[in-house]
Scaffold this motif. Sequence first.
Motif, mmCIF file in Angstrom:
data_model
loop_
_atom_site.group_PDB
_atom_site.id
_atom_site.type_symbol
_atom_site.label_atom_id
_atom_site.label_comp_id
_atom_site.label_asym_id
_atom_site.label_seq_id
_atom_site.Cartn_x
_atom_site.Cartn_y
_atom_site.Cartn_z
ATOM 1 N N ARG A 263 0.880 -1.227 -0.022
ATOM 2 C CA ARG A 263 0.072 0.301 0.016
ATOM 3 C C ARG A 263 0.878 1.168 0.313
ATOM 4 N NH1 ARG A 263 -2.188 -0.562 4.591
ATOM 5 N NH2 ARG A 263 -1.552 0.924 5.587
ATOM 6 N N TRP A 264 0.593 2.054 -0.910
ATOM 7 C CA TRP A 264 1.558 3.403 -0.960
ATOM 8 C C TRP A 264 0.938 4.322 0.089
ATOM 9 C CZ3 TRP A 264 4.334 4.671 -5.767
ATOM 10 C CH2 TRP A 264 5.165 6.106 -5.455
ATOM 11 N N SER A 265 1.977 4.901 0.790
ATOM 12 C CA SER A 265 1.790 5.835 1.889
ATOM 13 C C SER A 265 2.658 6.862 1.628
ATOM 14 C CB SER A 265 2.336 5.245 3.190
ATOM 15 O OG SER A 265 2.105 5.849 4.337
ATOM 16 N N THR A 266 1.951 8.184 1.636
ATOM 17 C CA THR A 266 2.379 9.486 1.045
ATOM 18 C C THR A 266 2.716 10.309 2.586
ATOM 19 O OG1 THR A 266 1.455 9.282 -1.075
ATOM 20 C CG2 THR A 266 2.355 11.492 -0.228
ATOM 21 N N VAL A 267 3.602 10.981 2.669
ATOM 22 C CA VAL A 267 3.770 11.845 3.800
ATOM 23 C C VAL A 267 3.020 13.111 3.373
ATOM 24 C CG1 VAL A 267 5.381 13.548 5.239
ATOM 25 C CG2 VAL A 267 6.157 11.138 4.438
ATOM 26 N N ASP A 269 2.327 16.418 4.259
ATOM 27 C CA ASP A 269 2.315 17.628 5.195
ATOM 28 C C ASP A 269 2.355 19.055 4.325
ATOM 29 O OD1 ASP A 269 4.659 17.281 3.405
ATOM 30 O OD2 ASP A 269 6.348 17.258 5.009
ATOM 31 N N GLY A 270 1.838 18.815 3.128
ATOM 32 C CA GLY A 270 1.761 20.101 2.246
ATOM 33 C C GLY A 270 3.220 20.044 1.311
ATOM 34 N N ARG A 271 4.132 19.309 1.125
ATOM 35 C CA ARG A 271 5.389 19.301 0.797
ATOM 36 C C ARG A 271 5.211 18.272 -0.379
ATOM 37 N NH1 ARG A 271 10.496 19.275 3.211
ATOM 38 N NH2 ARG A 271 9.469 17.796 5.106
ATOM 39 N N GLU A 272 4.170 17.341 -0.318
ATOM 40 C CA GLU A 272 4.121 16.120 -1.407
ATOM 41 C C GLU A 272 3.863 16.518 -2.655
ATOM 42 O OE1 GLU A 272 0.135 17.050 0.263
ATOM 43 O OE2 GLU A 272 2.005 16.924 1.058
ATOM 44 N N ARG A 273 4.464 15.857 -3.481
ATOM 45 C CA ARG A 273 3.893 15.889 -5.233
ATOM 46 C C ARG A 273 2.456 15.577 -5.336
ATOM 47 N NH1 ARG A 273 9.079 13.317 -5.156
ATOM 48 N NH2 ARG A 273 10.535 14.033 -6.598
ATOM 49 N N LYS A 277 0.343 12.328 -3.783
ATOM 50 C CA LYS A 277 -0.853 12.321 -3.037
ATOM 51 C C LYS A 277 -1.804 11.582 -3.493
ATOM 52 C CE LYS A 277 -3.732 15.973 -0.950
ATOM 53 N NZ LYS A 277 -3.931 17.682 -0.955
ATOM 54 N N GLN A 278 -2.108 11.647 -4.640
ATOM 55 C CA GLN A 278 -3.194 10.677 -5.427
ATOM 56 C C GLN A 278 -2.909 9.243 -5.098
ATOM 57 O OE1 GLN A 278 -3.682 12.250 -9.539
ATOM 58 N NE2 GLN A 278 -3.960 14.214 -8.771
ATOM 59 N N LEU A 279 -1.725 8.935 -5.026
ATOM 60 C CA LEU A 279 -1.472 7.502 -4.923
ATOM 61 C C LEU A 279 -1.318 7.039 -3.429
ATOM 62 C CD1 LEU A 279 1.976 7.441 -7.018
ATOM 63 C CD2 LEU A 279 -0.361 6.614 -7.821
ATOM 64 N N ASN A 280 -1.790 7.800 -2.683
ATOM 65 C CA ASN A 280 -1.626 7.501 -1.112
ATOM 66 C C ASN A 280 -2.856 6.499 -0.879
ATOM 67 O OD1 ASN A 280 -0.973 7.787 1.719
ATOM 68 N ND2 ASN A 280 -2.693 8.989 1.855
ATOM 69 N N GLY A 281 -2.316 5.504 -0.245
ATOM 70 C CA GLY A 281 -3.376 4.282 0.105
ATOM 71 C C GLY A 281 -3.899 3.432 -0.884
ATOM 72 N N ARG A 282 -3.539 3.602 -1.985
ATOM 73 C CA ARG A 282 -3.705 2.641 -3.185
ATOM 74 C C ARG A 282 -2.778 1.230 -3.253
ATOM 75 N NH1 ARG A 282 -4.260 6.020 -8.679
ATOM 76 N NH2 ARG A 282 -4.664 3.645 -9.244
ATOM 77 N N ILE A 283 -3.333 0.310 -3.413
ATOM 78 C CA ILE A 283 -2.632 -0.995 -3.815
ATOM 79 C C ILE A 283 -1.718 -1.097 -4.823
ATOM 80 C CG2 ILE A 283 -2.618 -3.656 -3.130
ATOM 81 C CD1 ILE A 283 -3.355 -1.761 -0.820
ATOM 82 N N PRO A 302 7.794 3.350 -4.126
ATOM 83 C CA PRO A 302 7.930 4.553 -3.150
ATOM 84 C C PRO A 302 9.256 4.541 -2.932
ATOM 85 C CG PRO A 302 5.965 3.221 -2.373
ATOM 86 C CD PRO A 302 6.624 2.606 -3.647
ATOM 87 N N GLY A 303 9.730 5.822 -2.808
ATOM 88 C CA GLY A 303 11.218 6.195 -2.415
ATOM 89 C C GLY A 303 12.200 6.024 -3.671
ATOM 90 N N GLU A 304 11.597 5.818 -4.889
ATOM 91 C CA GLU A 304 12.665 5.577 -6.033
ATOM 92 C C GLU A 304 12.281 6.928 -6.919
ATOM 93 O OE1 GLU A 304 11.384 2.163 -8.418
ATOM 94 O OE2 GLU A 304 11.740 0.670 -6.827
ATOM 95 N N ALA A 305 11.588 7.743 -6.705
ATOM 96 C CA ALA A 305 11.836 9.029 -7.519
ATOM 97 C C ALA A 305 12.488 9.922 -6.522
ATOM 98 C CB ALA A 305 10.291 9.745 -7.452
ATOM 99 N N TYR A 306 13.143 10.936 -7.328
ATOM 100 C CA TYR A 306 14.122 11.879 -6.791
ATOM 101 C C TYR A 306 13.492 12.631 -5.628
ATOM 102 C CZ TYR A 306 16.679 16.365 -6.453
ATOM 103 O OH TYR A 306 17.480 17.510 -6.206
#
Length: 376
Positions: A263-267, A269-273, A277-283, A302-306
């Motif tokens: 499951r994709w988990s995004t931080v 905090d207002g600084r996310e792409r 943000k749209q990927l958050n929570g999806r499998i 997750p973690g592979e993008a710059y």
Amino acid sequence: MKSLPEVKMNKFQEQVIYSKIAKFFDDVLFSYMEEVLKDKRVENEGDGIAAAIKSGRVFYQGGVFKSKSRFSNKLAKELESIGAHYSKSAKGYALAPDRVPMNIQQAIAQVKIKNQENVTKIQKYLEDIENQADYIFQNINFDKEVEAIGRNLDYQFRKSIKKINVVPADLTSYQLSEIAKNYTTNLNYYIQKWTRSEIVTLREKIQDIVFAGYRADALEDLIKKRKGVSDRKAKFLARQETKLLVAEYRKNRFKQEGVTTYRWSTVLDGRERELHKQLNGRIFSWDEPPIIDATTGERGNPGEAYNCRCSAIPVITESFFNSKDDLNETSNLERRVIRVKKEKKYTKKDKVLKIREAPHFKIEKPDNVNKPEAKP
């Protein structure tokens, strides 16, 4: 569907790599220059303006005496006594060059010569580094650091996978060495690229100092500023490359045990792409990741993008348990077959005995065999 504790990058992993990179930058680029600047062997007797200039506390530039800190009352009075007056705009005591006393002019000249010597040494050093760069970069090695990170990740992984009663195989020395090799190759590339660029920057900036009059304080300020830049670069490289290492380890280790989704988990905090943000929570599947860059269409986990701060939460689906059940049934069948095979192992003698003990076993005497005749 069940979530497992994630395997993630932590401060320990980042610090291990940052310390190694920062030390490399410092040893190669700045340590020698700082040693050169510590050498202030200009004869310095007495006190007053000349002594302050020789010590580096005061310098004369553009017709103005300036100080690194506030002028003492004693120095201020001495400057005023030779005709200098304080200028707020120049932030120092102004005095035309032709009115500077001879002893002070000599002190200024001595310091300038010494500064020229130091700058020449530093320029020669940077030139030598540039010429020997290939040899210097060969000595960068992160094997020990990556091994420590690998053990830390393996500890996290075992705690995570323990939730589903799976005992994973240990990471072999070969696997650890391969991880270290790939990681070092990537990290070395970026360290070399930045170091070469920084050498060029330092040489250009030092040339500007030469044109400005060989001021020692300007050279000291430059080194301090560039050390700050190198420190931030070391932190960035440690964070970015270690995230990629963790992402690669996480994907391969969980896949090895049959955990194929996360499951994709995004931080948030207002600084996310926006896309992340749209990927958050999806499998998603490790092997079929989503698009992580709308511009390039690049796909990744997750973690592979710059500079990506997202994480992957391993997810157990029903198919995982079904596959484990099938595997268990297969294992049980294999164990039964082995047991039967073991039971069927007996010697030739045992075989004869078993035949004789059988219910149908009977020894019949042939008809043509006569009884022996009785003796007279």
